[in-house]
Design a protein around this motif. Sequence first.
Motif, PDB file in Angstrom:
ATOM      1  N   GLU A 104       0.858  -1.270   0.045  1.00 56.97           N
ATOM      2  CA  GLU A 104       0.160   0.162  -0.009  1.00 56.97           C
ATOM      3  C   GLU A 104       0.846   1.373  -0.023  1.00 56.97           C
ATOM      4  O   GLU A 104       0.535   2.160  -0.640  1.00 56.97           O
ATOM      5  N   ALA A 105       1.969   1.222   0.965  1.00 56.12           N
ATOM      6  CA  ALA A 105       2.853   2.639   0.705  1.00 56.12           C
ATOM      7  C   ALA A 105       3.597   2.606  -0.585  1.00 56.12           C
ATOM      8  O   ALA A 105       3.638   3.731  -0.912  1.00 56.12           O
ATOM      9  N   TRP A 106       3.986   1.550  -1.296  1.00 55.50           N
ATOM     10  CA  TRP A 106       4.591   1.642  -2.661  1.00 55.50           C
ATOM     11  C   TRP A 106       3.706   2.453  -3.419  1.00 55.50           C
ATOM     12  O   TRP A 106       4.024   3.011  -4.348  1.00 55.50           O
ATOM     13  N   ILE A 107       2.261   1.748  -3.493  1.00 60.06           N
ATOM     14  CA  ILE A 107       1.215   2.115  -4.305  1.00 60.06           C
ATOM     15  C   ILE A 107       0.856   3.521  -4.245  1.00 60.06           C
ATOM     16  O   ILE A 107       0.737   4.449  -5.303  1.00 60.06           O
ATOM     17  N   ALA A 108       0.882   4.065  -2.992  1.00 61.34           N
ATOM     18  CA  ALA A 108       0.401   5.391  -2.587  1.00 61.34           C
ATOM     19  C   ALA A 108       1.686   6.376  -3.090  1.00 61.34           C
ATOM     20  O   ALA A 108       1.580   7.572  -3.622  1.00 61.34           O
ATOM     21  N   ASP A 109       2.875   5.829  -3.005  1.00 58.60           N
ATOM     22  CA  ASP A 109       4.135   6.667  -3.590  1.00 58.60           C
ATOM     23  C   ASP A 109       4.189   6.815  -4.920  1.00 58.60           C
ATOM     24  O   ASP A 109       4.333   7.976  -5.707  1.00 58.60           O
ATOM     25  N   TYR A 110       3.943   5.453  -5.570  1.00 57.53           N
ATOM     26  CA  TYR A 110       3.802   5.570  -7.177  1.00 57.53           C
ATOM     27  C   TYR A 110       2.907   6.441  -7.586  1.00 57.53           C
ATOM     28  O   TYR A 110       2.959   7.102  -8.681  1.00 57.53           O
ATOM     29  N   GLN A 111       1.661   6.497  -7.108  1.00 60.05           N
ATOM     30  CA  GLN A 111       0.362   7.077  -7.469  1.00 60.05           C
ATOM     31  C   GLN A 111       0.899   8.569  -7.545  1.00 60.05           C
ATOM     32  O   GLN A 111       0.448   9.318  -8.072  1.00 60.05           O
TER      33      GLN A 111
ATOM     34  N   THR B 170       1.110  11.188 -10.192  1.00 59.12           N
ATOM     35  CA  THR B 170      -0.055  12.300 -10.392  1.00 59.12           C
ATOM     36  C   THR B 170       0.663  13.587 -10.612  1.00 59.12           C
ATOM     37  O   THR B 170       0.033  14.406 -11.327  1.00 59.12           O
ATOM     38  N   GLN B 171       1.653  13.880 -10.032  1.00 53.91           N
ATOM     39  CA  GLN B 171       2.574  14.946 -10.397  1.00 53.91           C
ATOM     40  C   GLN B 171       2.994  15.111 -11.828  1.00 53.91           C
ATOM     41  O   GLN B 171       3.120  16.187 -12.527  1.00 53.91           O
ATOM     42  N   LYS B 172       3.308  14.112 -12.300  1.00 55.96           N
ATOM     43  CA  LYS B 172       3.753  14.179 -13.793  1.00 55.96           C
ATOM     44  C   LYS B 172       2.726  14.559 -14.686  1.00 55.96           C
ATOM     45  O   LYS B 172       2.562  15.275 -15.584  1.00 55.96           O
ATOM     46  N   ILE B 173       1.387  13.703 -14.375  1.00 55.54           N
ATOM     47  CA  ILE B 173       0.017  13.960 -15.151  1.00 55.54           C
ATOM     48  C   ILE B 173      -0.112  15.674 -15.108  1.00 55.54           C
ATOM     49  O   ILE B 173      -0.681  16.090 -16.000  1.00 55.54           O
TER      50      ILE B 173
END
Length: 480
Positions: free
Chosen positions: A400-407, A411-414
């Motif tokens: 969950e922590a990895w997914i949150a960081d990746y997301q 999100t910033q790139k998008i």
Amino acid sequence: MKENHHQTTQVIGGFVTSVNHQRWTELQDSLGRQGNALIDALQEIDKVRDFVGVPEHILGSPLTKHGEIAEQVEVGIRNARDLIARNLPTATFEGIGRTAPADYLVDGVEVQSKFINGATKNLDHVLEHMSKYQNFGRDGSYYHIPRDHYAVIEKVLNGESVDGLAPRTVRKLQEHIQLIEQRTGQPFTTVVKPGVSSYAEVQQGKIHETLDQHEDEIRDRNADQKQSIELEHQANLHEMGQVAIKGAAFGAVLKVTFKVIEKVRDGKNPFHGDFQLEDWQDIGISAAQGGAMGGISGASIYALTNFANLSAPLAGAVVSAGYSVASLADRYRKGEIDLDEFLSLGQIACLESAMVAVGSAIGQAVIPIPVLGAVLGTIASRMVIDFGKTYLTEQTGKLEAWIADYQEQWTQKIEATYQAVLQKITAMLEDLGNLMDAAFDLNRNAALRLQSSIDLARAFAVAESDIIHNTDELDDFMMA
């Protein structure tokens, strides 16, 4: 070991398996004995066939050989009927001489066979035999006469009219009946009884057909016996009730055991007097709950295995999953969980039930002792499930922590890409708006408006060959 209804239902499922297996074993054993009974019964008929197959060994002339044939048929067919019913043979020639007063024994009683043509003549021979042997017919011994002749005499006894029988013959029969009763001091029906054959059936030209008919009769009786055996060993409500009672006992014992273990882990020892009244009340409530669940589980698993053709582990999984979903439905109804949680937890409960069922099935396959195999298989599967839950809980947090960081990164790139594209589109729209204003501004001179029109056309991707660049091209276009 933590108490869990999955374990309880699988243990009860193992018990149901043993009950079903025992019933199936008894069915196969009974059908096997019935098969042997058929073989023995047909062998009795074959003995008669062997006897009549050598007519030169039969006593009497060609006109009287049917007398000894009738004796063989009586003993053979009577014994075949006994054997097909899985009883001991009741008729025998053993201990009886071939020319003795009796022809054979039935249930240890001497019997003389009289197969003479005509009901009156049959009774004549009975009276003649009684005169020769003073004790016969008086000491429990009796006579067999053709079945069809006995039927005629029985009608005369009952005062019924008999077609084709002259009044003189009726009176003769009545006189013979009275004489037999006077000599023996017993009812006629005790002294004279019908044989298994009619007079015509034991004649030499008819006997083989008669034996075939008796064989068909024996095979029909065997089919009826097998059907009766199968019905007797079918699953039934009485056995279901017994399973429910024993399931309730299993459930109560398991529930109490887990409850006691739970209290011991809390530091209370019943052997040291640590249990208080509320502890015993808690155990009593647990016993009642376990008994109710065990009884329902036993009956349900019995029904599913016998009437829905499910295996015991799968039936146990269905029942335990039903308990879990029912509990979750109650929590959802009370507002303790929302719909998403109800669906998610329901899926997990069903998956857990399936995993425990697999463990139970493997346990029963490895250890061919139904209840023991189910218990050990269930415990092993529970250990795997508990370990899996712990491991998955740890890994889920990391995931969950990895997914949150990746997301967050994406999100910033998008967002950056979105802003760049938005700015470009805005600039293009502004340029396009300026071109349209310039192209249609009547206050500007013709040369500027023409250039603005050309730029606007190019902005809308008009082909260069289709754009009018000067007044000469305009004249040519208008004159074309």
